[in-house]
Write an enzyme that holds these catalytic residues in place. Sequence first.
Site, PDB file in Angstrom:
ATOM      1  N   LYS A 129      63.290  45.624  68.191  1.00 42.72           N
ATOM      2  CA  LYS A 129      63.535  45.504  66.751  1.00 42.72           C
ATOM      3  C   LYS A 129      64.869  46.150  66.383  1.00 42.72           C
ATOM      4  O   LYS A 129      65.709  45.542  65.718  1.00 42.72           O
ATOM      5  CB  LYS A 129      62.388  46.177  65.979  1.00 42.72           C
ATOM      6  CG  LYS A 129      62.509  46.044  64.484  1.00 42.72           C
ATOM      7  CD  LYS A 129      61.415  46.796  63.776  1.00 42.72           C
ATOM      8  CE  LYS A 129      62.020  47.922  62.968  1.00 42.72           C
ATOM      9  NZ  LYS A 129      61.066  48.764  62.283  1.00 42.72           N
ATOM     10  N   ASP A 147      60.006  43.354  61.764  1.00 43.53           N
ATOM     11  CA  ASP A 147      59.346  44.516  61.163  1.00 43.53           C
ATOM     12  C   ASP A 147      58.037  44.049  60.503  1.00 43.53           C
ATOM     13  O   ASP A 147      57.679  42.867  60.573  1.00 43.53           O
ATOM     14  CB  ASP A 147      60.272  45.217  60.165  1.00 43.53           C
ATOM     15  CG  ASP A 147      60.319  44.484  58.840  1.00 43.53           C
ATOM     16  OD1 ASP A 147      60.120  43.262  58.834  1.00 43.53           O
ATOM     17  OD2 ASP A 147      60.531  45.143  57.815  1.00 43.53           O
TER      18      ASP A 147
END
Length: 213
Positions: free
Chosen positions: A121, A139
């Site tokens: 991420k 996310d």
Amino acid sequence: MTKEEIALKACDILEEYYPGSVCALHYGKPYELLIAVRLSAQCTDARVNIVTETLFQKYPTLEAFASADLTEFEQDVKPCGFYRTKAKSIIEMANRLIDVYDSRIPDTMEELLTLSGVGRKTANLILGDVYGQPAIVTDTHFIRITGRLGLTDNKEPEKVERDLRPLIPPERSSDFCHRIVQFGRDICTARKPKCGECRMQTICRYYNASSGT
Ligand code: SF4
């Protein structure tokens, strides 16, 4: 509609909602974004921005972070939670950037993943924001909303990234990720999505299933 068509429509609608797309985390230098993202785990972006405003003044260079006193640094980042782990990994990351990468932020996923505390991420966020590369930042907002739209049935970040990468035009992917975070805070919230006022109704699997259309 195909998933590709839904994804494209979602890109357009998000762009209408948020013509300017910006990262919610405040930073000036690329390594500051890495640090802000590290601090944002299990913490709100708003709190991180408050902490980093002071932090980036106290530690104005990468070298300053690398040579920070661990105990003192833990207190500096304490409001962000998990402060012992975060402080240790930020100092380690700063040292590795200096020692291995000549104080440069790597521009490949493989290299970014060698930094302490950096997962896919974070690496995607850096690749998109710093280097303008295609980036799918999975996310919590991204996973929830792409699921509601019916673009993925997965919940694991890596699988969601794999599902969405072929659907979002690469040159729009970084902006799409920033916008979907904002959209998740304003409209498609976790507990009470404001479907009645949402422009995504016609392409939303969740809405159409719950409204019986
Ligand atoms: Fe989210 Fe509702 Fe909009 Fe679907 S219609 S994207 S569930 S707010």
